[in-house]
Design a protein around this motif. Structure first.
Motif, short mmCIF file in Angstrom:
data_model
loop_
_atom_site.label_atom_id
_atom_site.label_comp_id
_atom_site.label_asym_id
_atom_site.label_seq_id
_atom_site.Cartn_x
_atom_site.Cartn_y
_atom_site.Cartn_z
N GLU A 103 0.87 -1.28 0.11
CA GLU A 103 -0.13 -0.07 -0.07
C GLU A 103 0.89 1.19 0.07
O GLU A 103 0.61 2.11 -0.90
CB GLU A 103 -0.76 0.07 1.32
CG GLU A 103 -2.18 -1.12 0.90
CD GLU A 103 -2.86 -1.34 2.41
OE1 GLU A 103 -2.44 -0.94 3.36
OE2 GLU A 103 -3.81 -1.97 2.14
N ASP A 104 2.19 1.09 0.76
CA ASP A 104 2.91 2.39 0.84
C ASP A 104 3.45 2.44 -0.48
O ASP A 104 3.71 3.82 -1.06
CB ASP A 104 4.02 2.24 2.00
CG ASP A 104 3.40 2.23 3.37
OD1 ASP A 104 2.37 2.93 3.31
OD2 ASP A 104 3.94 1.75 4.38
N LEU A 106 2.18 1.82 -3.51
CA LEU A 106 1.26 2.27 -4.38
C LEU A 106 0.86 3.61 -4.21
O LEU A 106 0.56 4.44 -5.09
CB LEU A 106 0.17 1.63 -4.31
CG LEU A 106 -0.13 -0.19 -4.65
CD1 LEU A 106 -1.21 -0.74 -4.32
CD2 LEU A 106 -0.22 0.01 -6.41
N ALA A 107 1.56 4.34 -2.91
CA ALA A 107 0.98 5.66 -2.93
C ALA A 107 1.89 6.43 -3.74
O ALA A 107 1.63 7.74 -3.84
CB ALA A 107 1.46 6.17 -1.39
N MET A 116 2.37 -1.23 -13.49
CA MET A 116 1.27 -0.82 -12.33
C MET A 116 0.20 -2.02 -12.19
O MET A 116 -0.31 -2.34 -11.03
CB MET A 116 0.74 0.51 -12.95
CG MET A 116 -0.63 0.99 -11.94
SD MET A 116 0.35 1.46 -10.27
CE MET A 116 -0.93 2.08 -9.69
N LEU A 120 -0.79 -4.05 -9.17
CA LEU A 120 -2.34 -4.17 -8.65
C LEU A 120 -2.45 -5.50 -8.43
O LEU A 120 -3.17 -6.01 -7.57
CB LEU A 120 -3.09 -3.22 -9.65
CG LEU A 120 -3.06 -1.78 -9.24
CD1 LEU A 120 -4.07 -1.53 -10.54
CD2 LEU A 120 -3.50 -1.47 -8.00
N TYR A 123 -1.26 -6.89 -5.35
CA TYR A 123 -1.96 -6.44 -4.32
C TYR A 123 -3.19 -7.24 -4.17
O TYR A 123 -3.79 -7.66 -3.03
CB TYR A 123 -2.40 -4.91 -4.55
CG TYR A 123 -3.16 -4.29 -3.28
CD1 TYR A 123 -2.24 -4.16 -2.13
CD2 TYR A 123 -4.25 -3.80 -3.51
CE1 TYR A 123 -2.98 -3.70 -1.16
CE2 TYR A 123 -4.90 -3.26 -2.37
CZ TYR A 123 -4.27 -3.16 -1.28
OH TYR A 123 -4.93 -2.59 0.00
N GLY A 124 -4.09 -7.42 -5.28
CA GLY A 124 -5.28 -8.21 -5.31
C GLY A 124 -5.02 -9.64 -4.73
O GLY A 124 -5.88 -9.90 -3.71
N ASP A 125 -4.04 -10.19 -5.15
CA ASP A 125 -3.81 -11.59 -4.81
C ASP A 125 -3.56 -11.62 -3.03
O ASP A 125 -4.23 -12.43 -2.23
CB ASP A 125 -2.62 -12.28 -5.25
CG ASP A 125 -2.78 -12.49 -6.70
OD1 ASP A 125 -4.08 -12.60 -6.84
OD2 ASP A 125 -2.07 -12.70 -7.80
N ASP B 118 -3.17 5.16 -5.21
CA ASP B 118 -2.46 5.73 -4.24
C ASP B 118 -3.30 6.02 -2.85
O ASP B 118 -2.57 6.17 -1.85
CB ASP B 118 -2.02 7.16 -4.83
CG ASP B 118 -3.37 8.12 -5.13
OD1 ASP B 118 -4.03 7.31 -5.85
OD2 ASP B 118 -3.12 9.19 -5.22
N ARG B 121 -3.03 3.37 1.06
CA ARG B 121 -2.38 3.57 2.01
C ARG B 121 -3.28 3.99 3.11
O ARG B 121 -3.27 3.55 4.32
CB ARG B 121 -1.25 4.52 1.78
CG ARG B 121 -0.36 4.61 2.85
CD ARG B 121 0.97 5.74 2.13
NE ARG B 121 0.24 6.85 1.46
CZ ARG B 121 0.59 7.92 2.10
NH1 ARG B 121 0.61 8.23 3.55
NH2 ARG B 121 -0.10 9.14 1.44
N ASN B 138 -10.78 -3.80 -3.94
CA ASN B 138 -9.85 -4.66 -4.55
C ASN B 138 -9.38 -4.71 -5.75
O ASN B 138 -10.45 -4.57 -6.69
CB ASN B 138 -10.29 -5.99 -4.15
CG ASN B 138 -9.54 -7.38 -4.42
OD1 ASN B 138 -8.74 -7.28 -5.15
ND2 ASN B 138 -9.43 -8.21 -3.22
N PRO B 139 -8.31 -4.78 -6.50
CA PRO B 139 -8.17 -4.71 -7.88
C PRO B 139 -8.66 -5.81 -8.66
O PRO B 139 -9.17 -5.68 -9.77
CB PRO B 139 -6.54 -4.92 -7.90
CG PRO B 139 -6.00 -4.62 -6.56
CD PRO B 139 -7.21 -4.88 -5.84
N LYS B 140 -8.80 -6.85 -7.95
CA LYS B 140 -9.46 -8.06 -8.48
C LYS B 140 -10.93 -7.78 -8.97
O LYS B 140 -11.49 -8.49 -9.89
CB LYS B 140 -9.68 -9.21 -7.68
CG LYS B 140 -8.20 -9.97 -7.61
CD LYS B 140 -8.25 -11.47 -7.42
CE LYS B 140 -6.77 -11.77 -7.63
NZ LYS B 140 -6.58 -13.32 -7.39
#
Lengths: 537, 236
Positions: A103-104, A106-107, A116, A120, A123-125, B118, B121, B138-140
Motif C-alpha cells: 500500500e505504501d 502504491l502511494a 502498475m 495491482l 496487491y489483489g492476490d 495511491d 495507504r 480490491n483490484p480483482k
C-alpha cells in the motif's frame, strides 16, 4: 481429527497411560474426567505433543492444528496484552505487513502501465489471501474474546507483567481461542474465571467449529458443553457417549450390570465345582468332569473394580465462639489511587457460611486477607469476636509449599507436637496413603496440592475457616466431599469460589463486592442468583 | 423460527422436494414475492469448492444487463483530478482522509467503495471495518483503479460483485420482483455464466452442487441444474 494409538507412558514402574487408544473427531466436545493425579493433564500433554509417550503414536493429519492451555501458565513479560494475544497469528501478521508495505508502495505514482498492472495484481492476490485467512476479522474477533473473558477495553494495551496469576491464564486462553486451532485442549480453563466469563466461554465453545477436549471440575460447565465423556482410570480410558450427568448415571449402571454378571458367574462356578467334587471318583462321568474342569480353566472371571477411595474430610467439632465472629465497620482498602472497596459494613455470626462473590480483581482475596489480619485496611476496623480461632487457606497456597520437601515433611512443618502422631492418618483421609506421603511436593498435580493445603489446615484448632478458592483443581468427587464437610461443619466459614454447584450447596449468606461497593445478602446463593437475574437488571 | 402466516401460506403451495425449470421458477418467485415492498430476487449457489484453499476462491464482478433495480451509493477515495472525475461521474461520496475518519467512527452508509491505487495507504487502515462487510476495494473486482469514472458508471448501471463465503455458498442479487420475467432471466443467465467461468481449475467433483432462487421474504425454489445449464447454453 486427532488419534492416540497404543500410547503408553510410564514414570518408573507406574504406568500413567497403559496402551491407550483415543479418537477425537472433528466437532467432538469431550469431557476428560477422573480423580486428581490420575493423569488427565498428562494425557492432554501427550495429545498435543508436549510430552512424548514411551510407546505408541499420535496420529493427526498434516495441516491439523492443536492448541493446548496448560493448568499453570508462564507469565509473559514485556509485551502489551493486545500484541501478545494477536501474536499467535504469525501468518496473518506477516500477510498484513506485506499488504501494508505494498500500500505504501502504491502511494507513489508509477508511470509504467505494465508495472502498475503487475503491482495491482499482486496487491489483489495478497488482499484476497489476507481475507481468506481471516485477517480482516482478526481484530474484531480479538476484541470480542477479550471482552468475553473480562478484560475491560481500557486495559487492552497494558503490559502483561502487571496481571495476576489468574489473569495470566485468561491471557493465554484469549490467545488460544483467537488462534482457533482445529483441536482445542483445555486443562481447567474455568479455574480462574468468574461466572459471567464462564457463561461466555460456554457459549463460545458451543459454537466452536473445531474439536474441544476439556478437563474441568465445574459440573454445570461440563454438562452444558460436553457431548462425550472420557474417563481415565488406572491408565485406561473408558468412553461414555454423553455429558457428565449421563456419565454418572451410566457408570453406576455399568457397575450394577458388572456386579450382576459377576454374581451370576460366581453361582455358576459354584455349581460346576459341586458337580466336579461329587463325580470326581465316578468312572462313568470322568469325561464330563474333565470337560468341566477345562471349562473352569478357560472361563474368564468378571472383575468388579474396587471402589476408589474417596476423600474423607470432616472438620473437627469447633470450640464454641462468641455469637458475633467478625464485625466489619467502615472498612476501606486502596492501593495508591486505586480504591478496591470502601465503607464495607457487615457482621458475620457463628455458624454462618458466607460466600464472598464478585468479579476477578474485585477485591475478594484482598478482603479475605484483611479479615484474616494479614493485610491492613486503609480505614475502618475488623473486630474479631470472643474465642475465635481463624484458619486461613490462601488462593496461592500451592506457591508456599516447599517443592523439595515430601508431603509428610510439609505437614510436620505446620503442626504441633500433639497432632504430629496423627499426621499419617490425616493424610490417609486426604488420599495420600502408604509411600505416597514420601512424594516430593513439586511432583503433585494441582488437585493434590489443594488436598495437601486442606490437610495442613486441619492440623490446627479453629472455629473460623477462611478459604480462598478451596475448590480450585479439586476433582468433582472431592469437591462434593468438601461441600458435604462444609455443610456439616458447625463453625463459621467464609469462602471464595466460582463453582456454581458448590456455592449453591454451601453458602447460607452472600457478600458481594462489585465496583468497590460491598453488599450483604442474608440469603442462600440460589436466592442471590435469582435476585441478580431478576431484580438486578 | 416462527414464520409469518404469509410465509406459511406460500410454503404450503410449494413442493420443496421438486426441482424447477428456470423459467417456471422465475414466475414462481415473482408470484411468491407478496411482502409489502419491492422484494429483491436472489440467486443462491452451493459450490463444490474448498474455500480454505487459496487456489479455490470464487470471486469477481458481473454487469447485470437489466440492472439491479437499486440505487447504488458509490464512495470513492481519490484526490486531485481523480476526485474531480469521480464527482462528475456521479459518485455519491468523494474524499480521502475525511471519509476514512468518518468510517472509522462507524459510518458505512454506502454500497460500493472504489479507490485509486495511491489511496490504498489510507484505505488499508479501514480493513477491519470494510473487510468483513465486503466493502474493501480490491483490484480483482476492479474497485482499485485509475479509471474511476468508468468504474462508477459500471456499478451505477448494475455491476455487482460475487464472492463465495466460508462454506462455498454464493448469494447474488439478480434484480427486483417488479422486473419482468425476461429481465430477470437475462440477469440470471449472465450471473450463472460468470459463475461457471469462474470455476477454479483445482476444484474437484461436481462444481455447482445446487442452485436456488428466492426473493427477500419468500421460501426458496430449487432449480434443476442440468436444465439451467442447457437453457444457458441454448440462450433461451
Amino acid at each position: 481429527m486427532l488419534a492416540l494409538a497404543g500410547v503408553t507412558l510410564a514414570y518408573g514402574d507406574r504406568k500413567i497411560l497403559d496402551n491407550v487408544n483415543w479418537n477425537i473427531g472433528d466437532g467432538d466436545r469431550v469431557a476428560l474426567v477422573g480423580p486428581n493425579g490420575e493423569g488427565k493433564s498428562t494425557l492432554l500433554k501427550v495429545a498435543c505433543g508436549v510430552l512424548l509417550p514411551s510407546e505408541g503414536e499420535i496420529i493427526k493429519p498434516k495441516n491439523q492444528t492443536v492448541g493446548y492451555l496448560p493448568q499453570n501458565v508462564m507469565q509473559t513479560r514485556g509485551e502489551r496484552l493486545w500484541d501478545h494475544v494477536l501474536s499467535g497469528h504469525e501468518e496473518i501478521l506477516a500477510a498484513g505487513e506485506e499488504l501494508h508495505a505494498l500500500e505504501d508502495r502504491l502511494a507513489f505514482p508509477v508511470n509504467d502501465k505494465d508495472k502498475m498492472a503487475r503491482l495491482l495484481r499482486r496487491y489483489g492476490d495478497l488482499q484476497e489471501n489476507f481475507a481468506r485467512i481471516g485477517g480482516y476479522d482478526l481484530e474484531t474477533e480479538a476484541a470480542r474474546i477479550l471482552s468475553g473473558l473480562g478484560f475491560s477495553k481500557g486495559r487492552w494495551h497494558d503490559l502483561t507483567d502487571i496481571w495476576s496469576g489468574g489473569w495470566q491464564v485468561r491471557i493465554e486462553l484469549a490467545r488460544l481461542l483467537l488462534r482457533r486451532p482445529d483441536t482445542l485442549l483445555l486443562d481447567e480453563p474455568t479455574n480462574y474465571l468468574d461466572l459471567e466469563n464462564i457463561e461466555w466461554l460456554e457459549s463460545f465453545l458451543l459454537n466452536y467449529p473445531g474439536a474441544v477436549v476439556l478437563v474441568c471440575h465445574d459440573r454445570v460447565f461440563l454438562d452444558r458443553v460436553a457431548l462425550r465423556t472420557t474417563e481415565i482410570e488406572r491408565g485406561q480410558l473408558i468412553e461414555y457417549r454423553g455429558n457428565y450427568s449421563f456419565y454418572e448415571r451410566e457408570k453406576d449402571l455399568r457397575r450394577e450390570q458388572l456386579e450382576a454378571t459377576a454374581k451370576h458367574q460366581e453361582k455358576r462356578i459354584e455349581l460346576v465345582e459341586r458337580f466336579i467334587n461329587r463325580y470326581r471318583a465316578d468312572k462313568k462321568r470322568a469325561k464330563q468332569v474333565q470337560s468341566r474342569i477345562k471349562m473352569l480353566e478357560k472361563m474368564e472371571t468378571v472383575d468388579v473394580p474396587v471402589y476408589r477411595r474417596r476423600l474423607q474430610v470432616r472438620f473437627p467439632q469447633p470450640p464454641r465462639s462468641g455469637k458475633d465472629v467478625l464485625r466489619v465497620r467502615n472498612l476501606s482498602k486502596a492501593y495508591g489511587s486505586n480504591v478496591v472497596f470502601s465503607n464495607a459494613q457487615f457482621t458475620i455470626q457463628r455458624g454462618d457460611r458466607v460466600a464472598l462473590v464478585g468479579l476477578n480483581g474485585a477485591g475478594k482475596s484482598t478482603m479475605m486477607r484483611i479479615l484474616n489480619q494479614r493485610e491492613e485496611p486503609t480505614t475502618g476496623t475488623v473486630e474479631i469476636g470472643y474465642n475465635v480461632f481463624p484458619a486461613y487457606m490462601a488462593q496461592d497456597h500451592a506457591d508456599n509449599l516447599v517443592g523439595r520437601q515430601t508431603i509428610l515433611e510439609e505437614m510436620e512443618d505446620g503442626s504441633s507436637p500433639e497432632t504430629r502422631a496423627n499426621l499419617r492418618g490425616l493424610l490417609g483421609a486426604f488420599l495420600f496413603s502408604g509411600d505416597e506421603v514420601l512424594k516430593p511436593v513439586r511432583v503433585l498435580s494441582g488437585g493434590e496440592k489443594t488436598r495437601l493445603g486442606l490437610a495442613k489446615l486441619l492440623c490446627s484448632e479453629f472455629n473460623l475457616l477462611l478459604l480462598d478458592e478451596p475448590t480450585n483443581h479439586l476433582d468433582l468427587i472431592s469437591k462434593e466431599v468438601l461441600s458435604e464437610a462444609m455443610e456439616a461443619y458447625t463453625g463459621t466459614v467464609v469462602f471464595v469460589s466460582h463453582d456454581r454447584r458448590f456455592l449453591r450447596r454451601v453458602a447460607t449468606k452472600v457478600i458481594e463486592i462489585k465496583d468497590g461497593v460491598v453488599t450483604e445478602y442474608p440469603w442462600p446463593y440460589e436466592d442471590y442468583e435469582w435476585y441478580v437475574h431478576h431484580e438486578g437488571k | 423460527m416462527r414464520r409469518s402466516k404469509r410465509y406459511r401460506n406460500i410454503a404450503q403451495n410449494l413442493d420443496r422436494s421438486k426441482v424447477y425449470p428456470l423459467v417456471e421458477s422465475i414466475d414462481l418467485v415473482k408470484r411468491n414475492a407478496q411482502a409489502k415492498f419491492n422484494e429483491t430476487v436472489e440467486l443462491i449457489a452451493n459450490l463444490g469448492i474448498d474455500p480454505k484453499k487459496a487456489d479455490q476462491q470464487v470471486r469477481g464482478t458481473v454487469s447485470l444487463p437489466s440492472g439491479t433495480g437499486q440505487t447504488v451509493r458509490v464512495l470513492v477515495f481519490a484526490e486531485g483530478d481523480a476526485a474531480k472525475q469521480a464527482q462528475e461521474a456521479g459518485a455519491d461520496f468523494v474524499g480521502s482522509e475525511d471519509l476514512a475518519k468518518k468510517i472509522q467512527e462507524g459510518w458505512t452508509d454506502f454500497d460500493v467503495a472504489i479507490a485509486t491505487p495511491d489511496m490504498m495507504r489510507i484505505v488499508g487502515r479501514l480493513g477491519k471495518i470494510l473487510g468483513p462487510r465486503g466493502l474493501m476495494p480490491n483490484p480483482k473486482t476492479g474497485t482499485v483503479t485509475t479509471d474511476v469514472a468508468r468504474t462508477i458508471q459500471e456499478f451505477k448501471a448494475g455491476k455487482i460483485e460475487y464472492r463465495a463465503d466460508r462454506t462455498g455458498g454464493i448469494h447474488v442479487r439478480v434484480g427486483k420482483a417488479s422486473f419482468s420475467s425476461q429481465q430477470l432471466l437475462d440477469n440470471i443467465r449472465v450471473v450463472i455464466d460468470a459463475l461457471l467461468r469462474a470455476r477454479p481449475t483445482t476444484a474437484k467433483g461436481q462444481y455447482v452442487k445446487s442452485l436456488f432462487l428466492c426473493s427477500t421474504m419468500s421460501p426458496s425454489v430449487r432449480l434443476d441444474i442440468n436444465e439451467v445449464r442447457e437453457a444457458i447454453r441454448s440462450g433461451v
